[in-house]
Design a protein around this motif. Structure first.
Motif, PDB file in Angstrom:
ATOM      1  N   MET A 244       0.810  -1.307  -0.006  1.00  0.00           N
ATOM      2  CA  MET A 244       0.057  -0.109   0.040  1.00  0.00           C
ATOM      3  C   MET A 244       0.725   1.363  -0.027  1.00  0.00           C
ATOM      4  O   MET A 244       0.155   2.230  -0.465  1.00  0.00           O
ATOM      5  CB  MET A 244      -0.910   0.060   1.163  1.00  0.00           C
ATOM      6  CG  MET A 244      -1.692  -1.219   1.469  1.00  0.00           C
ATOM      7  SD  MET A 244      -2.972  -1.351   0.048  1.00  0.00           S
ATOM      8  CE  MET A 244      -4.175   0.138   0.371  1.00  0.00           C
ATOM      9  N   THR A 245       2.122   1.117   0.470  1.00  0.00           N
ATOM     10  CA  THR A 245       2.848   2.407   0.802  1.00  0.00           C
ATOM     11  C   THR A 245       4.048   2.180   0.436  1.00  0.00           C
ATOM     12  O   THR A 245       4.960   0.974   0.746  1.00  0.00           O
ATOM     13  CB  THR A 245       2.300   3.046   2.172  1.00  0.00           C
ATOM     14  OG1 THR A 245       3.261   4.223   2.221  1.00  0.00           O
ATOM     15  CG2 THR A 245       2.579   2.040   3.322  1.00  0.00           C
ATOM     16  N   ASP A 246       5.216   3.187   0.529  1.00  0.00           N
ATOM     17  CA  ASP A 246       6.665   3.188   0.640  1.00  0.00           C
ATOM     18  C   ASP A 246       7.006   3.776   1.821  1.00  0.00           C
ATOM     19  O   ASP A 246       8.334   3.565   2.149  1.00  0.00           O
ATOM     20  CB  ASP A 246       7.294   3.875  -0.620  1.00  0.00           C
ATOM     21  CG  ASP A 246       6.622   2.934  -1.962  1.00  0.00           C
ATOM     22  OD1 ASP A 246       6.659   1.784  -1.967  1.00  0.00           O
ATOM     23  OD2 ASP A 246       6.410   3.750  -2.867  1.00  0.00           O
TER      24      ASP A 246
ATOM     25  N   GLN B 232       3.235   2.597   6.266  1.00  0.00           N
ATOM     26  CA  GLN B 232       3.280   1.019   6.453  1.00  0.00           C
ATOM     27  C   GLN B 232       2.762   0.460   7.619  1.00  0.00           C
ATOM     28  O   GLN B 232       1.940  -0.519   8.044  1.00  0.00           O
ATOM     29  CB  GLN B 232       4.687   0.554   6.054  1.00  0.00           C
ATOM     30  CG  GLN B 232       4.484  -1.257   5.693  1.00  0.00           C
ATOM     31  CD  GLN B 232       5.969  -1.732   5.730  1.00  0.00           C
ATOM     32  OE1 GLN B 232       6.893  -1.025   4.896  1.00  0.00           O
ATOM     33  NE2 GLN B 232       6.491  -2.666   6.406  1.00  0.00           N
TER      34      GLN B 232
ATOM     35  N   SER C 121      -4.505  -2.735  -4.896  1.00  0.00           N
ATOM     36  CA  SER C 121      -3.837  -1.626  -4.046  1.00  0.00           C
ATOM     37  C   SER C 121      -3.792  -0.465  -5.166  1.00  0.00           C
ATOM     38  O   SER C 121      -3.548  -0.595  -6.175  1.00  0.00           O
ATOM     39  CB  SER C 121      -2.489  -2.215  -3.816  1.00  0.00           C
ATOM     40  OG  SER C 121      -1.610  -1.126  -3.592  1.00  0.00           O
ATOM     41  N   PRO C 122      -3.934   0.716  -4.407  1.00  0.00           N
ATOM     42  CA  PRO C 122      -4.033   1.898  -5.218  1.00  0.00           C
ATOM     43  C   PRO C 122      -2.648   2.328  -5.842  1.00  0.00           C
ATOM     44  O   PRO C 122      -2.458   2.964  -6.871  1.00  0.00           O
ATOM     45  CB  PRO C 122      -4.475   2.885  -4.408  1.00  0.00           C
ATOM     46  CG  PRO C 122      -4.359   2.593  -2.998  1.00  0.00           C
ATOM     47  CD  PRO C 122      -4.311   0.998  -3.137  1.00  0.00           C
ATOM     48  N   LYS C 123      -1.588   1.636  -5.064  1.00  0.00           N
ATOM     49  CA  LYS C 123      -0.250   1.873  -5.461  1.00  0.00           C
ATOM     50  C   LYS C 123       0.267   0.988  -6.598  1.00  0.00           C
ATOM     51  O   LYS C 123       1.127   1.134  -7.429  1.00  0.00           O
ATOM     52  CB  LYS C 123       0.803   2.285  -4.410  1.00  0.00           C
ATOM     53  CG  LYS C 123       1.771   3.184  -4.387  1.00  0.00           C
ATOM     54  CD  LYS C 123       2.518   3.608  -3.090  1.00  0.00           C
ATOM     55  CE  LYS C 123       3.582   4.442  -3.569  1.00  0.00           C
ATOM     56  NZ  LYS C 123       3.232   5.959  -3.799  1.00  0.00           N
ATOM     57  N   HIS C 124       0.507  -0.228  -5.700  1.00  0.00           N
ATOM     58  CA  HIS C 124       0.949  -1.371  -6.546  1.00  0.00           C
ATOM     59  C   HIS C 124      -0.067  -2.488  -7.047  1.00  0.00           C
ATOM     60  O   HIS C 124       0.557  -3.505  -7.707  1.00  0.00           O
ATOM     61  CB  HIS C 124       2.264  -1.970  -5.741  1.00  0.00           C
ATOM     62  CG  HIS C 124       3.185  -0.854  -5.220  1.00  0.00           C
ATOM     63  ND1 HIS C 124       4.290  -0.226  -6.097  1.00  0.00           N
ATOM     64  CD2 HIS C 124       3.307  -0.439  -4.036  1.00  0.00           C
ATOM     65  CE1 HIS C 124       4.766   0.402  -5.390  1.00  0.00           C
ATOM     66  NE2 HIS C 124       4.256   0.498  -4.231  1.00  0.00           N
TER      67      HIS C 124
ATOM     68  N   ARG D  19      -2.171  -1.218 -12.184  1.00  0.00           N
ATOM     69  CA  ARG D  19      -1.018  -1.195 -13.050  1.00  0.00           C
ATOM     70  C   ARG D  19      -1.609  -1.195 -14.639  1.00  0.00           C
ATOM     71  O   ARG D  19      -1.234  -0.580 -15.261  1.00  0.00           O
ATOM     72  CB  ARG D  19      -0.060  -2.105 -12.711  1.00  0.00           C
ATOM     73  CG  ARG D  19       1.279  -1.524 -11.935  1.00  0.00           C
ATOM     74  CD  ARG D  19       1.705  -2.546 -10.881  1.00  0.00           C
ATOM     75  NE  ARG D  19       2.293  -3.575 -11.360  1.00  0.00           N
ATOM     76  CZ  ARG D  19       2.737  -4.731 -10.764  1.00  0.00           C
ATOM     77  NH1 ARG D  19       2.614  -4.709  -9.492  1.00  0.00           N
ATOM     78  NH2 ARG D  19       3.435  -5.733 -11.398  1.00  0.00           N
TER      79      ARG D  19
ATOM     80  N   ARG E 259      -3.075   1.907 -15.582  1.00  0.00           N
ATOM     81  CA  ARG E 259      -1.802   2.852 -16.094  1.00  0.00           C
ATOM     82  C   ARG E 259      -1.498   2.670 -17.425  1.00  0.00           C
ATOM     83  O   ARG E 259      -1.003   3.327 -18.278  1.00  0.00           O
ATOM     84  CB  ARG E 259      -0.855   3.071 -14.898  1.00  0.00           C
ATOM     85  CG  ARG E 259      -1.412   3.962 -13.759  1.00  0.00           C
ATOM     86  CD  ARG E 259      -0.200   4.407 -13.033  1.00  0.00           C
ATOM     87  NE  ARG E 259      -0.735   4.545 -11.839  1.00  0.00           N
ATOM     88  CZ  ARG E 259      -0.334   3.837 -10.568  1.00  0.00           C
ATOM     89  NH1 ARG E 259       0.738   3.027 -10.683  1.00  0.00           N
ATOM     90  NH2 ARG E 259      -0.598   4.314  -9.495  1.00  0.00           N
TER      91      ARG E 259
ATOM     92  N   GLU F 126       4.177   3.435 -13.378  1.00  0.00           N
ATOM     93  CA  GLU F 126       4.388   4.753 -12.293  1.00  0.00           C
ATOM     94  C   GLU F 126       4.441   6.165 -13.141  1.00  0.00           C
ATOM     95  O   GLU F 126       4.833   5.964 -14.165  1.00  0.00           O
ATOM     96  CB  GLU F 126       5.572   4.654 -11.697  1.00  0.00           C
ATOM     97  CG  GLU F 126       5.477   3.802 -10.377  1.00  0.00           C
ATOM     98  CD  GLU F 126       6.709   3.571  -9.840  1.00  0.00           C
ATOM     99  OE1 GLU F 126       7.713   4.546  -9.511  1.00  0.00           O
ATOM    100  OE2 GLU F 126       7.287   2.454  -9.659  1.00  0.00           O
ATOM    101  N   ARG F 127       3.857   7.073 -12.425  1.00  0.00           N
ATOM    102  CA  ARG F 127       4.022   8.182 -13.328  1.00  0.00           C
ATOM    103  C   ARG F 127       5.140   8.841 -13.185  1.00  0.00           C
ATOM    104  O   ARG F 127       5.935   8.563 -12.287  1.00  0.00           O
ATOM    105  CB  ARG F 127       2.893   9.299 -12.478  1.00  0.00           C
ATOM    106  CG  ARG F 127       1.562   9.334 -13.296  1.00  0.00           C
ATOM    107  CD  ARG F 127       0.764  10.131 -12.723  1.00  0.00           C
ATOM    108  NE  ARG F 127      -0.738   9.366 -12.697  1.00  0.00           N
ATOM    109  CZ  ARG F 127      -1.347   8.873 -11.918  1.00  0.00           C
ATOM    110  NH1 ARG F 127      -0.526   8.923 -10.647  1.00  0.00           N
ATOM    111  NH2 ARG F 127      -2.614   8.296 -11.622  1.00  0.00           N
TER     112      ARG F 127
END
Lengths: 437, 463, 279
Positions: free
Chosen positions: B265-267, B272, B324-327, B332, B335, C276-277
């Motif tokens: 979810m996060t970096d 986290q 997950s909105p990030k990974h 993906r 995008r 990724e952007r």
């Protein structure tokens, strides 16, 4: 069944009743197969993958039981349960690979996730069966810790069959497995189907795991795969011998474990088998001549003694006297950190090698051979020192320290090259002056 | 099939749920550092190998005294770490195999000890080690309503029971004090969670550096290996505090799954940790409710709650992998689709600009289809018209003034890249077009004082 | 999903550009792009290897030298491009290819002897499930002898020095009896004796009509050891006979910082492809 009390000797010699003998024979074969197959799981660094795999069999067992009884078949039929175990076991391995491929998680997390979540599903399944079925779990929770004593002859035959198949398959594919485990890129370049060979390797692990869960339990079956091969590794550097020894260790653990546990009140065969294997491992770790701890420390002691005796002879040579006074030896011992027992050993070694003629209260009397050796060491020291200063740009004040580390391990070939190198640069190191020999 | 049903019963459900929650939160917190340091399986190993420590402590103390259990578990935990290190170093054994050897032998020892203790009717059970006994944590104090929950005496457990009189003889049978307030396991878990938070809170900075770069931590003067052992002791403590109530399988799941889910979810480490705690709470409560609610849909009995919490943690992880909105896989894929659309749009505008350069401002759609493949052309045209970059009139496509600017900028980038590739990267001129074709869509842009590209075409001026 | 390799968007008309390769060229690489984690490491590589030459691949760290070899051999997936051996696809030429991987790529604490490792070069000839026969053992021993290691055949590989280990790998490739050899840093970290032995073997191979393509680090020895050179930095900067190509200017271009923008573009491609952007 066997509580009438067959003696240990009777059990050991397969005379303790048909069932016990059968179980003992079965676990022996299982241990053999697990040891042999486990070698490649270890060499391919997949020990913990096998752990996840064995935990992942539990939901399959529960599901197979439910599915079979839903279809009206006998739920506790061993082939059905084991088929379920194979199915989710393989699914678990695939899940690990999917996690590695599609997420940023590393292998340790992927294995831990699959292991715990699959096992959790299994626990839910078992509790569902327990709570909702009139016949209860019908003993299928015995798969968790294993229950060798209650195995039927047909179960044992199935287990033995799988074990023999596993051993034969490994024997046939020994060459291919070794190649892929050692250098998979080379295998691929030369045209071997590496994924297929990997798959066969994993399939054998699955088969042995599934064969073992009834006897040893699915938590501990991985131990039977790993421990014998890790233990055997201490004894040999030859792959075929490693496979053989791992098989022998596994078989011995299976055999002894089953026999001992049949003497215990609740017959916890799985735990006893694993502990037996653990004993073999501990023994190997400590006592194996090839890589064991004792052998290694003897080798280290030998090297220390060699270096110490070099130091002593060098000191004697540089003093130019065959009698090294007691005070001088004391000084050396302080500087080099020799303990009293070490000094005793050192003198013993020097006398044995003929470098020291005798030692009296006055000091140590070095033999001509000892002085000659001292001269060689002294010259090596000078050579290396010169090289470091002239070629490696090390400040003269720092030279002595690094020389001490190296001068004793120089081969004759290297010394010849050192001399040539220094000669090229017009530097000659004369034999140091001292006691003529 | 009916609707899922779950009736919250204070007496029956509060403590099992609380125990699961506390275990999940404590393990989930510590798990962050295991996952980051890639030693998740150390948690697995320790939670197996504390067993003999517990049993030995139990046999010596002859009771389930929390202190004895903690000492036993901590010793076993440290012993595991030390033994794994020893086997690795002395035996030149690969870490995974070393861990496997150590924890399976210790676990086997624990099982054997339990089995032999069980013969003497000592109250320990190998099964409860794995999946716990959450269901036995009900409130023995007769709690009838929520009001009582909020009374101190209910919690302390010192409820004075009115004398029970034998109705036949009139004799006072029992005038007892119920000594069962909050179950001991829940208290132990609460203490463990507090201690874990204190540990992480006080040493957060150090733990973060040690997780990121142990070597750096050591050069900065933190003792990374002492920190490592401290972490392992806490993992062992969390295991032992949890195992009686929830079993070791939930411990392993909660050490790894919430933190792994949060990783997706996060970096950032703090975020986290927050995510992992949220996942731990969600998995434990959701799992507990589902254990009863889902079987009830078919009129079945509840299933094991600890197992169900583990499954819930797995479900959350799977969801995170997908959405997950990030990974997440979905994001993906979206995008990539968007990128493909914007590449197609760029291609379309560039093609139109080239036509315009050659004095052909209106281009038949069919000719564009040769340059931008069919489906992508449709999407690109749709996008371009929505953004008012082109007009489509009677099958003829033309750039609007804005479109002309945008197309010019793309062509500029393309030709600058070509120039760069030929002049600086030594690519032959007949070869640069394709490479530039890819690079023109990306932000970096060569800064060259050139007016014409290698093919002699003018580079449009920058905007 | 769009392919984000730089060459994937070639229009049909551009395919006609493809040159005809002569079938006696042992290796023809056409427009090969290789990306790790979607980040291009090799960019649009074209190369034709002349037969019967010793060819060095030279370039700075991270230039993709090993990747070039691995991409040719199919050990890493190619994003685009074709590789042919003697005008044929990889699958048909496999038995004619020899490979010396980097020494660090394997675990040398593996329970096999030097001879066992060399025998691996013969496994494909031996075939599935069959043990190594005496004939193949003898061939492997001969290969060990050629690198001067016959007397260490029974030694366990962890007890060999770094140079000796490298020679074992070389012997294994010799045992393959291939015609085109790929060697990944054969000279890395070896002693003088090994370096001499390897050079001798390379010259023997050339004399026998073989071709060798080797990643090489030591610029000074390139003209002495090799006939041809490939100067690589993400793309082929120059290639050809050492005398023509190994010039100060080409080297400067290979090792100089003028290609940083290309590296930056590679980063951007990787970011865009992973969804990724851009920052």
């Amino acid at each position: 069944m066997i509580d009438a009390g067959p003696s240990l000797v009777e059990t050991l010699t397969f005379r303790a009743g048909f069932n016990t003998s059968l179980v003992v024979a079965g676990t022996t074969l299982l241990g053999l197969a697990a040891g042999v197959v486990g070698v490649f799981a270890m060499l391919r660094k997949r020990a913990l993958m096998a752990d996840a795999l064995s935990h992942a069999t539990l939901p399959g067992i529960a599901a197979a039981f439910l599915a079979a009884s839903w279809l009206g078949a006998e739920g506790r039929s061993m082939p059905v349960l084991l088929a379920g175990a194979v199915f989710t076991g393989v699914l678990g391995v695939l899940a690990i690979q999917a996690i590695l491929r599609y997420t940023r998680l590393h292998e340790d997390a992927a294995i831990g996730i699959v292991l715990s979540v699959f096992f959790g599903v299994g626990v839910v399944g078992l509790s569902y069966i327990q709570a909702n079925r009139a016949d209860g779990s019908a003993g299928i929770d015995a798969f968790i810790y294993g229950q060798a004593a209650s195995m039927q002859p047909s179960d044992v035959r199935l287990m033995a069959g799988i074990a023999i198949f596993g051993v034969l398959a490994t024997a046939l594919l020994l060459k291919e497995f070794t190649l892929v485990a050692f250098n998979d890129a080379f295998a691929r370049v030369t045209g071997w189907p590496v994924s297929l060979i990997d798959l066969l390797m994993m399939a054998l692990v699955v088969l042995v795991t599934v064969a073992g869960i009834q006897a040893v339990g699915l938590i501990l079956v991985v131990a039977l795969l790993i421990i014998p091969s890790v233990a055997a590794r201490f004894w040999t550097e030859r792959i075929w011998l490693l496979v053989l020894l791992a098989g022998v260790f596994g078989a011995a653990s299976g055999y002894l474990g089953a026999v001992i546990s049949s003497m215990l009140p609740r017959k916890p065969a799985g735990a006893v088998i694993v502990l037996t294997a653990g004993g073999v491992f501990a023994l190997s770790l400590i006592a194996a001549p090839a890589r064991g701890v004792i052998a290694a420390s003897f080798r280290r002691l030998g090297l220390r003694l060699r270096i110490a005796s070099d130091h002593l002879l060098e000191a004697a040579f540089e003093r130019g006297d065959h009698l090294l006074s007691r005070a001088a030896v004391d000084d050396l011992a302080t500087v080099r950190g020799w303990s009293t027992p070490f000094r005793v050993l050192l003198l013993f070694r020097l006398r044995l090698a003929g470098f020291v003629a005798g030692s009296t209260k006055a000091g140590v009397s070095v033999s001509p051979a000892g002085l000659a050796r001292g001269q060689r060491v002294s010259r090596n020291h000078a050579l290396w020192e010169q090289y470091l200063i002239s070629d490696a740009d090390i400040a003269p004040s720092h030279v002595d320290w690094s020389v001490d580390q190296v001068e004793h391990v120089l081969s004759d070939e290297l010394i010849a090259r050192l001399e040539a190198r220094l000669a090229e640069r017009g530097i000659s190191v004369p034999a140091p002056a001292g006691h003529s020999s | 099939m009916s609707w899922p049903a779950f009736q919250f019963d204070v007496a029956l459900d509060l403590f099992p749920m609380l125990a699961g929650l506390l275990a999940a939160v404590g393990c989930g917190l510590l798990g962050n550092f295991l996952v980051l340091r890639r030693i998740s399986l150390m948690g697995d190993a320790i939670s197996h190998s504390v067993l003999p420590g517990l049993v030995i402590a139990f046999l010596i103390a002859t009771s389930r005294s929390p202190l004895a259990m903690f000492v036993g578990a901590a010793v076993a935990g440290i012993a595991t770490v030390v033994l794994v290190e020893l086997v690795k170093k002395l035996g030149r054994v690969e870490p995974g195999a070393a861990m496997g050897v150590v924890f399976s032998v210790l676990f086997a020892l624990g099982v054997l000890l339990i089995e032999s203790a069980a013969v003497r009717h000592v109250d320990l059970d190998a099964d409860c080690v794995l999946h716990g006994q959450l269901e036995t944590l009900f409130w023995t104090t007769p709690v009838q309503s929520w009001d009582e929950v909020f009374q101190l005496r209910t919690w302390t457990g010192y409820v004075i029971d009115p004398a029970v009189v034998n109705p036949e003889t009139g004799e006072v049978v029992r005038s007892a004090i119920y000594h069962q307030g909050v179950p001991r396991q829940v208290v132990t878990l609460a203490v463990m969670v507090l201690a874990a938070f204190a540990f992480v809170g006080l040493l957060f900075k150090e733990l973060r550096i040690a997780a990121f770069d142990p070597a750096l931590a050591t050069t900065l003067g933190f003792n990374a290996s002492a920190l490592h052992y401290a972490l392992m002791v806490f993992v062992a403590a969390a295991t032992v505090a949890s195992f009686e109530a929830v079993g070791s399988i939930l411990v392993i799941a909660m050490l790894i799954c919430p933190a792994a889910t949060a990783r997706l979810m996060t970096d950032r480490l703090l975020a986290q940790i927050a995510w992992s705690l949220a996942f731990a709470i969600a998995a434990s409560i959701g799992g507990y409710v589902a254990a009863t609610a889902i079987p009830s849909m078919w009129g079945k009995e509840p299933v094991n709650a600890a197992g169900s919490m583990t499954v819930a943690a797995g479900v959350l992880l799977t969801l995170a992998i997908v959405v997950s909105p990030k990974h997440g896989l979905v994001v993906r894929a979206i995008r990539r689709r968007r990128l493909a659309a914007s590449v197609a749009l760029d291609d379309l505008l560039a093609a139109l600009f080239r036509f315009a350069e050659q004095g052909e401002p209106k281009v038949p759609r069919a000719r564009l289809a040769q340059l931008v493949p069919g489906i992508r052309l449709d999407r690109a045209l749709g996008l371009a018209r929505k953004r008012d970059l082109v007009t489509l009139d009677d099958g003829l496509v033309a750039l609007t003034p804005t479109g002309l600017d945008t197309g010019g900028a793309i062509i500029r980038r393309h030709r600058l890249w070509e120039t760069y590739l030929v002049e600086q990267a030594g690519v032959s001129p007949d070869h640069v077009h394709e490479t530039a074709e890819r690079l023109e869509h990306l932000p970096p842009q060569p800064d060259l004082p050139a007016d014409t590209d290698p093919h002699g075409k003018a580079i449009p001026p920058g905007v | 999903m769009p392919e984000l390799s730089p060459t994937a968007a070639r229009r049909p008309t551009n395919l006609a550009e493809r040159p005809e390769h002569s079938p006696d060229s042992p290796l023809s690489v056409h427009a090969m792009t290789v990306a790790y984690h979607r980040k291009p490491v090799l960019w649009d590589v074209d190369y034709d290897a002349p037969p019967n030459r010793l060819i060095a691949i030279v370039g700075p760290n991270g230039a993709g030298k090993s990747t070039l070899i691995k991409g040719c051999l199919g050990l890493v997936p190619r994003s685009s491009g074709q590789v042919e051996f003697w005008g044929r696809p990889h699958g048909e030429a496999r038995s004619r290819l020899g490979y010396v991987p980097q020494r660090e790529s394997v675990d040398w604490d593996f329970p096999v002897s030097a001879l066992d490792v060399v025998c691996m070069g013969r496994y494909r000839r031996i075939g599935w499930c069959r043990p190594v026969s005496r004939k193949h053992k003898r061939a492997s021993l001969d290969a060990l002898d050629r690198v001067g290691m016959a007397d260490l055949a029974k030694r366990q590989i962890s007890q060999l020095s770094g140079g000796q280990q490298q020679r074992v790998f070389l012997a294994r490739a010799l045992a393959q009896e291939a015609e085109l050899y790929f060697m990944d840093e054969p000279f890395a970290g070896v002693d003088a004796a090994t370096e001499r032995a390897i050079v001798d073997v390379l010259r023997d191979l050339r004399a026998a009509g073989r071709t060798v393509i080797a990643v090489h680090h030591d610029l000074q020895t390139v003209p002495e050891y090799f006939d041809d050179v490939i100067l690589l930095n993400m793309r082929v900067v120059a290639s050809g006979p050492v005398a023509e190509v190994f010039t100060q200017e080409n080297l400067h271009q290979t090792y100089g910082g003028r290609l940083t923008l290309l590296a930056e573009a590679a980063e951007a491609v990787a970011r865009a492809a992973s969804g990724e952007r851009a920052p």
